[in-house]
Design a protein around this motif. Structure first.
Motif, PDB file in Angstrom:
ATOM      1  N   TYR A 185       0.831  -1.204   0.000  1.00  0.00           N
ATOM      2  CA  TYR A 185       0.000   0.000   0.000  1.00  0.00           C
ATOM      3  C   TYR A 185       0.866   1.255   0.000  1.00  0.00           C
ATOM      4  CZ  TYR A 185      -2.438   3.904   2.118  1.00  0.00           C
ATOM      5  OH  TYR A 185      -2.912   5.164   2.392  1.00  0.00           O
ATOM      6  N   GLY A 197       2.376   2.459  -3.120  1.00  0.00           N
ATOM      7  CA  GLY A 197       1.444   2.878  -4.168  1.00  0.00           C
ATOM      8  C   GLY A 197       0.831   1.764  -4.987  1.00  0.00           C
ATOM      9  N   THR A 226      -6.988   2.526   5.919  1.00  0.00           N
ATOM     10  CA  THR A 226      -5.743   2.324   5.183  1.00  0.00           C
ATOM     11  C   THR A 226      -4.828   1.394   5.963  1.00  0.00           C
ATOM     12  OG1 THR A 226      -4.758   4.223   6.274  1.00  0.00           O
ATOM     13  CG2 THR A 226      -5.821   4.625   4.153  1.00  0.00           C
ATOM     14  N   ARG A 239       3.462   6.742  -1.699  1.00  0.00           N
ATOM     15  CA  ARG A 239       3.446   7.063  -3.131  1.00  0.00           C
ATOM     16  C   ARG A 239       2.004   6.955  -3.626  1.00  0.00           C
ATOM     17  NH1 ARG A 239       3.451   2.995  -7.146  1.00  0.00           N
ATOM     18  NH2 ARG A 239       3.497   3.913  -9.206  1.00  0.00           N
ATOM     19  N   ARG A 240       1.576   7.956  -4.400  1.00  0.00           N
ATOM     20  CA  ARG A 240       0.238   7.876  -4.978  1.00  0.00           C
ATOM     21  C   ARG A 240       0.236   6.839  -6.091  1.00  0.00           C
ATOM     22  NH1 ARG A 240      -0.596  11.986  -7.807  1.00  0.00           N
ATOM     23  NH2 ARG A 240       1.268  13.139  -7.223  1.00  0.00           N
ATOM     24  N   PRO A 241      -0.844   6.040  -6.204  1.00  0.00           N
ATOM     25  CA  PRO A 241      -0.914   5.048  -7.266  1.00  0.00           C
ATOM     26  C   PRO A 241      -0.654   5.686  -8.630  1.00  0.00           C
ATOM     27  CG  PRO A 241      -2.749   4.746  -5.761  1.00  0.00           C
ATOM     28  CD  PRO A 241      -2.036   6.001  -5.328  1.00  0.00           C
ATOM     29  N   ALA A 282       1.814   7.228  -9.658  1.00  0.00           N
ATOM     30  CA  ALA A 282       2.843   8.269  -9.678  1.00  0.00           C
ATOM     31  C   ALA A 282       4.193   7.623 -10.008  1.00  0.00           C
ATOM     32  CB  ALA A 282       2.903   8.973  -8.323  1.00  0.00           C
TER      33      ALA A 282
END
Ligand SMILES: [Fe+2]
Length: 282
Positions: free
Chosen positions: A191, A194, A246, A261-263, A265
């Motif tokens: 998770y 990301g 989360t 990290r954003r998915p 990105a």
């Protein structure tokens, strides 16, 4: 003797048909529905297995589901109450699916087999989740006697188990319980880097060779209490899966130098080093 095995309603639903001592057919539902990780009742996989095995009306002797739905529900209730009122939101999100689908699994199975004209009147089994893991490891192995180790995210309560197999018998001797879980630890990092939990773990593993184990010591010191006997506890101050929606929380992010990290990105050296570190620790 024809035995149908079913897993459903978590991830990667599947069915398998065993005749006496042989696996006759096995398939994942996603192969038929073309939905990756399809968690719905695996009616297509069941149909395929029964057809492949030529199982006709009243020829199915037993059905086994891969865990104990009621115990799992009890764990979810207990977990939410233990952190109440913090876990209320995630509990309210989990409840409808349990009421609507997951507590009715025996009926689902009967209805599905009735609708297909199989007419099942045999016995239904609900082994514990780690018994299912241990059975699939030991009974398909070439060994007549063996020590058995299973480790996953979580089933009902168990997250790791040790057992003993001999001939057609098997015993679980000891287990570790939720929330202390090697699988959930790895999923937390999945998770955080990301990727999608219960899916992107393979990507995290693939990333590991590109990094350095910079954070391994930090993980061992802050997140994990590894005991001499090989058992361990996670430091739940850093994880969100008891009370948030989360896997990790802001304290976890502070340890690793910033938010997850954003998915989709860009993947940076930090994610590679984190991947390598959790790989080493695991
Ligand atoms: Fe599992």
């Amino acid at each position: 003797m024809n035995i149908l095995g079913i897993s459903a309603y978590y991830h990667d639903s599947a069915a398998a048909l065993i005749r006496d001592t042989e696996i006759v057919a096995a398939a994942q539902e996603e192969r038929f529905t073309r939905k990756k990780h399809d968690a719905s009742f695996p009616i297509n996989a069941i149909r395929y297995c029964l057809a492949e095995g030529g199982v006709g009306k009243n020829e199915l002797d037993a059905v086994a589901f891969y865990d104990k739905p009621i115990s799992k529900f009890a764990r979810i209730l207990e977990t939410h109450f233990s952190v109440a009122p913090r876990g209320l939101r995630s509990f309210m999100m989990a409840l409808p699916i349990w009421i609507k689908e997951k507590l009715w699994i025996p009926l689902d199975i009967e209805n599905a087999l009735d609708a297909d004209g199989i007419g099942f009147t045999g016995e239904m089994f609900f082994p514990e989740h780690h018994e299912s893991h241990a059975a699939s490891a030991f009974f398909t192995s070439p060994f007549d006697r063996a020590a058995i180790l299973t480790m996953d995210g979580v089933g009902e309560w168990a997250t790791s188990a040790i057992g003993r197999g001999a001939g057609n018998q098997m015993d679980i001797l000891q287990d570790l319980h939720f929330p202390h879980s090697l699988g959930l630890l790895y999923s937390a990092f999945t998770y955080f880097t990301g990727f999608r939990v219960n899916s992107g773990e393979y990507k995290l593993m693939g990333l590991a060779p590109y990094g350095e184990p910079k954070y391994a010591k930090l993980i061992r010191e802050r997140l994990l209490d590894l005991r001499d006997d090989g058992s361990f506890r996670l430091n739940m101050d850093y994880f969100g899966y008891l009370d948030l929606l989360t896997m990790t929380n802001s304290r976890f992010a502070d340890l690793f130098g910033g938010p997850p990290r954003r998915p989709e990105a860009e993947i940076t050296q930090r994610e590679m080093d984190i991947a390598r570190s959790i790989q080493d620790v695991t």
